[in-house]
Design an enzyme around this catalytic site. Structure first.
Site, PDB file in Angstrom:
ATOM      1  N   HIS A 239      -0.280 -32.786 -27.116  1.00  0.00           N
ATOM      2  CA  HIS A 239      -1.037 -31.838 -26.289  1.00  0.00           C
ATOM      3  C   HIS A 239      -2.477 -32.272 -25.978  1.00  0.00           C
ATOM      4  CE1 HIS A 239       2.048 -28.761 -26.691  1.00  0.00           C
ATOM      5  NE2 HIS A 239       2.006 -28.846 -28.014  1.00  0.00           N
TER       6      HIS A 239
HETATM    7  C1  BDR Z   1      -2.410 -26.231 -28.528  1.00  0.00           C
HETATM    8  O1  BDR Z   1      -2.420 -25.331 -29.640  1.00  0.00           O
HETATM    9  C2  BDR Z   1      -2.927 -25.979 -30.774  1.00  0.00           C
HETATM   10  O2  BDR Z   1      -2.154 -25.671 -31.869  1.00  0.00           O
HETATM   11  C3  BDR Z   1      -2.886 -27.445 -30.483  1.00  0.00           C
HETATM   12  O3  BDR Z   1      -3.938 -28.118 -31.158  1.00  0.00           O
HETATM   13  C4  BDR Z   1      -3.068 -27.508 -28.998  1.00  0.00           C
HETATM   14  O4  BDR Z   1      -4.435 -27.475 -28.648  1.00  0.00           O
HETATM   15  C5  BDR Z   1      -0.995 -26.412 -28.047  1.00  0.00           C
HETATM   16  O5  BDR Z   1      -0.461 -25.200 -27.620  1.00  0.00           O
END
Ligand code: BDR
Ligand code: CA
Length: 316
Positions: A239
């Site tokens: 992500h």
């Molecule tokens: C996002 O949520 C967090 O848990 C991760 O770091 C990322 O930024 C993904 O949905």
């Protein structure tokens, strides 16, 4: 071209990949790291940001920000994804340096006013600090080059609920302030990040390169196990790093221009509702908010190889 950025984050395993990339990238100058609650309590985010700053060795200062959403209670921290300590329960020792006394939102406001037109914000956690900056000084909206957000989803559904992505869900009121603000936003949501996988092989490769790579492998254990257990994947979604690579390598991505609204309702809390510019809906809630770029497609392999390239050439 040198990108001056402020990196807002809740590290977090995938945040760590993203931050080490940004701190070591030759075309990125990280002016400061601001921390927020999210994957872990904000004190832990701050400790982890300090660990990463120390690892990169550039003396990048950390500014602690919000410990809770603007109007809601904090939800349970996802220790089954990131570990209690945010780094896969590796119990890393406390870093040498401490965070600045200056609050994250105040730091963001000061920097933007001093470097008007020359700052890119990168936000890969809940948007509380960015919303606080806008609330305290709305004039910053016109002085920022770009705001890259890892968060939200157009057509990809959610991850924390069927319709909401976690960062937006964690503080939907903050996200709505940000999407309404007129800042030049690039939304890097699940439409793209669910197409970018980092495999166990990639992680092994990383760990053979240098100490940063070894560290990233070490903290990824619980994170990788989560994807194996819940999705039977031999890898993880990438992500936050994908969001930073959308800044350094926009040519890997496709986008639509749209207005984005954030649901505050109970059932759909944190859903990002995307009204495309070039599609006429019968009804549109039009409050004339600014258009943003919603990324929806990506050349995944190029993202991963770009990451590995920067890791090999510039991390240590
Ligand atoms: C996002 O949520 C967090 O848990 C991760 O770091 C990322 O930024 C993904 O949905
Ligand atoms: Ca994050």
């Amino acid at each position: 071209i040198m990108n001056n950025i402020i990196f807002d984050t809740d590290p977090g395993v995938d945040d760590a990949f993203a931050l080490l990339y940004a701190l070591n990238h030759p075309n990125i100058n990280v002016l400061g790291i601001t921390t927020v609650f999210g994957n872990v309590p904000v004190e832990t985010s701050t400790k982890n940001a300090l660990i990463l700053s120390e690892m990169a060795g550039k003396g990048t200062i950390v500014y602690q920000g919000a410990n809770k959403p603007l109007e809601r209670k904090v939800i349970n921290y996802p220790s089954f994804i990131h570990g209690q300590d945010g780094f896969g329960d590796t119990n890393h020792p406390h870093p040498k340096f401490n965070a600045s006394k200056l609050d994250a939102a105040q730091f963001i406001i000061n920097e933007i006013n001093e470097n008007s037109g020359n700052i890119n914000l990168v936000a890969v956690g809940p948007l509380t600090n960015i919303a606080n900056s806008i609330k305290q000084d709305p004039s910053i909206a016109n002085k920022v080059n770009s705001l890259l957000i890892m968060g939200g989803s157009w057509l990809a559904g959610g991850n924390i609920t069927p319709v909401a992505e976690a960062n937006i869900y964690n503080d939907p009121e903050a996200a709505e302030i940000v999407f309404k603000s007129g800042l030049p936003i690039i939304m890097v949501g699940l439409d793209v990040t669910h197409k970018v996988f980092l495999s166990q092989k990639d992680i092994d490769k990383l760990s053979s390169l240098n100490n940063s790579g070894k560290f990233l492998k070490k903290i990824s254990n619980i994170y990788m196990k989560f994807y194996k257990d819940t999705r039977n994947m031999d890898g993880c979604f990438f992500h936050d790093a994908t969001a930073v690579i959308a800044m350094t390598n926009p040519e890997f991505f496709k986008y639509k221009v749209a207005r984005v609204y954030v649901s505050q309702d109970n059932l759909t809390r944190g859903q990002t509702v995307v009204y495309l510019k070039d599609l006429k809906h019968e009804t549109e809630i039009n409050d004339n908010r600014g258009f943003v770029q919603v990324l929806y497609d990506v050349e995944s392999k190029k993202v991963i190889s770009e990451y590995l390239k920067v890791a090999k050439n510039y991390m240590h």
